[in-house]
Design an enzyme around this catalytic site. Structure first.
Site, PDB file in Angstrom:
ATOM      1  N   ARG A 297       0.836  -1.214   0.000  1.00  0.00           N
ATOM      2  CA  ARG A 297       0.000   0.000   0.000  1.00  0.00           C
ATOM      3  C   ARG A 297       0.865   1.258   0.000  1.00  0.00           C
ATOM      4  O   ARG A 297       0.603   2.195  -0.756  1.00  0.00           O
ATOM      5  CB  ARG A 297      -0.952  -0.009   1.207  1.00  0.00           C
ATOM      6  N   TYR A 438      -6.003  -1.118  -6.983  1.00  0.00           N
ATOM      7  CA  TYR A 438      -5.359  -2.321  -6.433  1.00  0.00           C
ATOM      8  C   TYR A 438      -4.686  -2.061  -5.088  1.00  0.00           C
ATOM      9  O   TYR A 438      -4.473  -0.926  -4.697  1.00  0.00           O
ATOM     10  CB  TYR A 438      -4.436  -3.010  -7.429  1.00  0.00           C
ATOM     11  N   GLU A 439      -4.432  -3.164  -4.374  1.00  0.00           N
ATOM     12  CA  GLU A 439      -3.947  -3.141  -2.978  1.00  0.00           C
ATOM     13  C   GLU A 439      -4.912  -2.399  -2.052  1.00  0.00           C
ATOM     14  O   GLU A 439      -4.517  -1.773  -1.079  1.00  0.00           O
ATOM     15  CB  GLU A 439      -2.540  -2.529  -2.879  1.00  0.00           C
ATOM     16  N   GLY A 440      -6.189  -2.498  -2.352  1.00  0.00           N
ATOM     17  CA  GLY A 440      -7.212  -1.844  -1.538  1.00  0.00           C
ATOM     18  C   GLY A 440      -7.620  -0.523  -2.149  1.00  0.00           C
ATOM     19  O   GLY A 440      -6.832   0.407  -2.253  1.00  0.00           O
TER      20      GLY A 440
END
Length: 596
Positions: A297, A438-440
């Protein structure tokens, strides 16, 4: 268009805002002062400007391809990755014990920005490998560390993160991939994983997949998920590569951006079961995967800063070259480059201020990470950890949303030519969009900011940050310059809006969750804007002191101007966001579902 790494701005932020010399006093980082940072960044810039950056446009036109289960990357990628690995860049901030260089994140993050500015698609392979290394360092057995880490840190092998399944996106409680225990202590895995970045490629000898799966009989939901290490090629006891494991790429996605990065659908266990090894303890997989997620993140936030910098450089070059219309002030009686026009300057200044603000915020967060992991005093470690954890959703969420604004402005500066692919401006815009997903997603970062980072402690951590910002306002007033006084006024208004929102979130998160979460992304944007603006205010103070001493006048003058612009044009967005958060719930939640 060639990319030039903004080394001077990076080193300014490290020295004056992230206090790199303090980081260099931490145990393990004694040799990582400013001289080291400058030497490392210069070498990093050389490789990326000369080798990696020229492949960016090529990757967009000629992306990775799949044939008979084999992925071939863009021409030039394999050779560039070999140079990247041989230069020791994969191991930059990983432990010396396993062959890394053990440099602080404060330096590593800047190198990450340079790599991602050069080529976002290329940089995703090292980014995912870094996350896999972090997870193994934390939860891997001594045997797993010894067998895998040296080769991953050297760049001989790469790593992936396998979370998502067709039915399980952000909700990992729905993961169905299963793991069957074997008599020898290994497991056989069966299932499908999607959106696996560099899940198959030709740039390294082996790919180490870290895979979330359920052991038979595990509890339902997220409490029953375990983490497994599943190599593409099995590894013999002596470290040599053995048989091909039963994990295969069945397709790669055709994407809007980051086209050169192969996004794989991986099938585990079609031919008897993919052999995997448990990482850590059963049913604690999500906990370990979050180590990868938190590493990734932050790194994705840096990707946002990186692509924004690349778009800014391209827009400036075009604005200098493109001749159109006479300046509105009559300073020239002939058509001039568009950089003379006030609105073009506004766009370029917005791009520059947002990028520099987020870079400074990310650098300060990286220094906190270094202190949280290496400071000898436990209380100092805890304070820095809390600060870093608060900053991660902002670095990820705000910097990536910022990159969309900046890359969109980059297209706008180019006018009609920006809409033409051959110009290259559109690639940055398309590439940037994935960063908010992506990645949250941004909403997931915002939920984290509301629930874990603000409501959980009743807003105390956020209020402590506000008090630090208030101290900077006092410094600005004491400085007394026109720019500092204007910035103090803007910063105070933004901080007060932040405090109001923190109180609203702390009071509402449990009692009226729909109200708190309706404003969650606005809260993230407000907080990210303020934290970046705070760093720009600190930069303004430093730059004024340096100017008074006659140091690097052109750079420092530009820094003051950019900080002032941030205050007047970007920090001023914050009070409006406060209104939307505190008073905006009805407009979000009142509509009957069937009326949409």
């Amino acid at each position: 268009m060639t990319y030039k790494a903004p080394l001077k701005d990076m080193l300014f932020g490290m020295q004056h805002l992230a206090n790199l010399e303090q980081v260099a006093q931490l145990p393990a980082f004694e040799d990582a002062g400013l001289d080291t940072a400058q030497a490392v960044l210069e070498e990093c810039a050389k490789l990326n400007e000369d080798v990696v950056a020229p492949l960016n446009w090529e990757g967009d036109k000629n992306p990775s391809s799949l044939k008979d289960g084999v992925v071939t990357t863009t021409p030039g990628f394999k050779q560039a990755f070999k140079q990247y690995a041989e230069g020791g860049w994969q191991g930059l901030q990983h432990p010396v014990d396993f062959g890394g260089q053990g440099l602080p994140k404060t330096i590593g993050a800047a190198c990450g920005e340079i790599l991602n500015s050069a080529n976002l698609s290329f940089a995703l392979c090292p980014l995912l490998t870094d996350g896999a290394i972090e997870a193994l360092l934390t939860a891997g057995s001594d045997e797993q560390k010894a067998q895998y880490l040296p080769r991953m840190i050297s760049g001989e092998w790469t790593g992936t993160m396998n979370l998502t399944e067709p039915q399980a996106g952000s909700d990992l409680s729905l993961v169905r991939t299963r793991a069957e225990p074997q008599p020898d202590g290994s497991y056989k895995l069966f299932g499908t994983k999607i959106f696996i970045t560099y899940g198959e490629h030709d740039m390294a000898d082996n790919i180490v997949h870290l895979v979330l799966a359920r052991v038979q009989g595990a509890p339902e939901g997220v409490k029953g998920i375990s983490l497994f290490l599943v190599p593409k090629f099995l590894v013999n006891a002596d470290g040599s590569l053995g048989a091909r494991n039963d994990v295969h790429c069945v397709s790669i996605e055709h994407k809007m951006g980051i086209k050169a990065s192969p996004t794989a659908v991986l099938q585990f266990g079609d031919h008897g079961g993919a052999i995997g090894h448990l990482v850590g303890q059963e049913n604690r997989g999500l906990e370990y995967m979050f180590i990868m997620m938190n590493s990734a993140r932050y790194a994705v936030g840096v990707q946002g800063i990186a692509v924004a910098e690349r778009a800014y450089q391209k827009a400036v070059q075009y604005a200098r070259d493109r001749v159109q219309s006479r300046p509105v002030d009559g300073s020239l009686n002939t058509a001039a480059p568009i950089i003379h026009h006030p609105d073009v300057k506004r766009m370029l200044m917005t791009m520059r201020a947002l990028t520099e603000g987020c870079r400074a915020m990310a650098s300060v967060a990286a220094a906190a990470y270094d202190a949280a992991h290496h400071h000898p005093d436990a209380e100092t470690r805890a304070q820095n950890q809390a600060f870093y954890e608060f900053m991660v959703p902002l670095v990820k969420g705000y910097s990536t949303e910022m990159s969309l604004e900046v890359t969109s402005l980059g297209v706008q500066v180019h006018g009609g030519m920006g809409f033409i692919e051959e110009t290259g401006a559109a690639q940055y815009y398309r590439d940037a969009k994935i960063l908010t997903i992506y990645e949250g997603t941004t909403a997931i970062q915002a939920n984290d900011l509301v629930g874990r980072k603000t409501a959980r402690d009743g807003g105390q951590g956020a209020q402590a940050l506000a008090r630090q910002i208030e101290a900077t306002e006092a410094e600005l007033r004491a400085s007394g310059s026109t720019h500092a006084l204007a910035m103090a006024q803007r910063l105070q208004a933004a901080r007060q809006a932040f405090v109001d929102v923190v109180e609203f979130i702390a009071a509402s998160a449990k009692a009226r969750p729909n109200a708190a979460y309706a404003g969650s992304v606005n809260y993230l944007m407000l907080a990210g804007n303020l934290m970046a603006g705070w760093q720009m205010a600190r930069a303004l103070l430093v730059a004024e002191r340096e100017l008074a001493a006659g140091h690097d006048v052109a750079f420092m003058q530009a820094k003051v101007t950019t900080a002032r612009f941030y205050g007047d044009h970007i920090l001023t967005r914050v009070p409006g966001l406060r209104e939307a958060i505190v008073h905006g719930e009805a407009g979000v939640n009142a509509m009957a579902l069937e009326a949409f």
